[in-house]
Design a protein around this motif. Structure first.
Motif, PDB file in Angstrom:
ATOM      1  N   THR A  58       1.015  -1.167  -0.090  1.00 37.81           N
ATOM      2  CA  THR A  58       0.076   0.072   0.008  1.00 37.81           C
ATOM      3  C   THR A  58       0.817   1.283  -0.029  1.00 37.81           C
ATOM      4  OG1 THR A  58      -1.599  -1.225   1.158  1.00 37.81           O
ATOM      5  CG2 THR A  58      -1.805   1.099   1.384  1.00 37.81           C
ATOM      6  N   GLN A  59       2.033   1.311   0.936  1.00 36.81           N
ATOM      7  CA  GLN A  59       2.778   2.279   0.879  1.00 36.81           C
ATOM      8  C   GLN A  59       3.382   2.656  -0.488  1.00 36.81           C
ATOM      9  OE1 GLN A  59       4.788   3.172   4.292  1.00 36.81           O
ATOM     10  NE2 GLN A  59       6.309   4.470   3.517  1.00 36.81           N
ATOM     11  N   THR A  60       3.882   1.660  -1.272  1.00 38.80           N
ATOM     12  CA  THR A  60       4.396   1.688  -2.476  1.00 38.80           C
ATOM     13  C   THR A  60       3.452   2.479  -3.459  1.00 38.80           C
ATOM     14  OG1 THR A  60       5.911  -0.209  -2.168  1.00 38.80           O
ATOM     15  CG2 THR A  60       5.547   0.493  -4.539  1.00 38.80           C
ATOM     16  N   LEU A  66       1.568   9.674  -5.231  1.00 38.34           N
ATOM     17  CA  LEU A  66       2.099  11.180  -4.936  1.00 38.34           C
ATOM     18  C   LEU A  66       3.468  11.488  -5.409  1.00 38.34           C
ATOM     19  CD1 LEU A  66       0.996  10.784  -1.321  1.00 38.34           C
ATOM     20  CD2 LEU A  66      -0.254  12.034  -3.265  1.00 38.34           C
ATOM     21  N   GLY A  67       4.262  10.610  -6.256  1.00 37.19           N
ATOM     22  CA  GLY A  67       5.516  10.931  -6.821  1.00 37.19           C
ATOM     23  C   GLY A  67       5.360  11.376  -7.958  1.00 37.19           C
ATOM     24  N   GLN A  68       3.905  11.373  -8.752  1.00 37.43           N
ATOM     25  CA  GLN A  68       3.841  11.766 -10.140  1.00 37.43           C
ATOM     26  C   GLN A  68       2.947  13.152  -9.775  1.00 37.43           C
ATOM     27  OE1 GLN A  68       1.813   8.607 -11.677  1.00 37.43           O
ATOM     28  NE2 GLN A  68       3.400   7.250 -11.449  1.00 37.43           N
ATOM     29  N   TRP A  69       2.343  13.475  -8.607  1.00 41.44           N
ATOM     30  CA  TRP A  69       1.313  14.262  -8.342  1.00 41.44           C
ATOM     31  C   TRP A  69       1.214  14.619  -7.038  1.00 41.44           C
ATOM     32  CZ3 TRP A  69      -3.786  14.072  -6.188  1.00 41.44           C
ATOM     33  CH2 TRP A  69      -4.586  15.213  -6.362  1.00 41.44           C
ATOM     34  N   ARG A  70       1.380  15.808  -6.680  1.00 45.27           N
ATOM     35  CA  ARG A  70       1.427  16.330  -5.289  1.00 45.27           C
ATOM     36  C   ARG A  70       0.405  17.363  -4.791  1.00 45.27           C
ATOM     37  NH1 ARG A  70       4.336  16.267  -0.498  1.00 45.27           N
ATOM     38  NH2 ARG A  70       4.195  18.035   0.954  1.00 45.27           N
ATOM     39  N   PRO A  71      -0.752  16.693  -4.113  1.00 37.83           N
ATOM     40  CA  PRO A  71      -2.023  17.468  -3.994  1.00 37.83           C
ATOM     41  C   PRO A  71      -1.740  18.762  -2.922  1.00 37.83           C
ATOM     42  CG  PRO A  71      -2.077  15.609  -2.858  1.00 37.83           C
ATOM     43  CD  PRO A  71      -0.943  15.428  -3.664  1.00 37.83           C
ATOM     44  N   ASP A  72      -2.314  19.825  -2.996  1.00 38.82           N
ATOM     45  CA  ASP A  72      -2.347  20.678  -1.842  1.00 38.82           C
ATOM     46  C   ASP A  72      -3.167  20.433  -0.557  1.00 38.82           C
ATOM     47  OD1 ASP A  72      -0.885  22.469  -3.534  1.00 38.82           O
ATOM     48  OD2 ASP A  72      -2.968  22.900  -4.699  1.00 38.82           O
ATOM     49  N   ILE A  87      -2.691   7.294   5.976  1.00 38.24           N
ATOM     50  CA  ILE A  87      -2.715   8.654   6.940  1.00 38.24           C
ATOM     51  C   ILE A  87      -1.083   8.945   7.363  1.00 38.24           C
ATOM     52  CG2 ILE A  87      -3.254   9.335   9.240  1.00 38.24           C
ATOM     53  CD1 ILE A  87      -5.766   8.321   8.750  1.00 38.24           C
ATOM     54  N   LEU A  88      -0.347   7.588   7.748  1.00 39.74           N
ATOM     55  CA  LEU A  88       0.984   7.903   8.205  1.00 39.74           C
ATOM     56  C   LEU A  88       1.750   8.440   7.020  1.00 39.74           C
ATOM     57  CD1 LEU A  88       1.357   4.562  10.517  1.00 39.74           C
ATOM     58  CD2 LEU A  88       1.099   7.001  11.045  1.00 39.74           C
ATOM     59  N   TYR A  89       1.854   7.666   6.048  1.00 36.32           N
ATOM     60  CA  TYR A  89       2.437   8.221   4.785  1.00 36.32           C
ATOM     61  C   TYR A  89       2.223   9.753   4.250  1.00 36.32           C
ATOM     62  CZ  TYR A  89       4.853   8.749   0.584  1.00 36.32           C
ATOM     63  OH  TYR A  89       5.858   9.164  -0.666  1.00 36.32           O
ATOM     64  N   LEU A  90       0.993  10.220   4.470  1.00 36.54           N
ATOM     65  CA  LEU A  90       0.523  11.687   4.096  1.00 36.54           C
ATOM     66  C   LEU A  90       1.153  12.499   5.088  1.00 36.54           C
ATOM     67  CD1 LEU A  90      -3.108  10.968   3.302  1.00 36.54           C
ATOM     68  CD2 LEU A  90      -1.178  11.692   1.525  1.00 36.54           C
ATOM     69  N   GLN A  91       1.133  12.074   6.469  1.00 41.32           N
ATOM     70  CA  GLN A  91       1.776  12.800   7.481  1.00 41.32           C
ATOM     71  C   GLN A  91       3.477  12.924   7.393  1.00 41.32           C
ATOM     72  OE1 GLN A  91       1.532  11.298  11.486  1.00 41.32           O
ATOM     73  NE2 GLN A  91       2.082  13.073  12.396  1.00 41.32           N
TER      74      GLN A  91
END
Length: 105
Positions: A58-60, A66-72, A87-91
């Motif tokens: 899941t983390q991969t 998110l490596g291709q697109w970084r949301p605001d 949640i942990l990855y987004l944090q």
């Protein structure tokens, strides 16, 4: 606004594969989780090792997305099985997140 969706699905394909389709201008990434969607939605029957493998997969997926697109901002609605890892990855990426967890306790 560039709006994207990452969601889980159950289809006859390789587990953890992602397919992309569009709903009008909205890009929809569909993560194939047949075990969870079809057999064990909360992952209670996985071993500790099985859960760790799932978390790594899941983390991969999240890293690739998110490596291709970084949301605001991320508006996050999910039941298990992708809530904790996401949640942990987004944090860790310092991405502002509004999380609505739909986990029955």
């Amino acid at each position: 606004h560039d709006v994207r969706v990452l969601c889980a699905e159950n289809r006859d394909a390789e587990p953890y594969s992602v397919r992309t389709d569009w709903d009008g201008p909205v890009r929809v990434e569909r993560l194939n989780l047949p075990y969870f969607r079809g057999k064990d939605p909360d992952g209670w029957n996985l071993s500790l090792q099985g859960w760790r493998e799932h978390a790594a997969q899941t983390q991969t997926i999240l890293q690739n997305t998110l490596g291709q697109w970084r949301p605001d901002l991320v508006q996050f609605h999910t039941p298990r099985p992708i809530d904790d890892e996401a949640i942990l990855y987004l944090q860790s990426q310092n991405i502002p997140t509004v999380a609505m967890l739909h986990c029955a306790g």
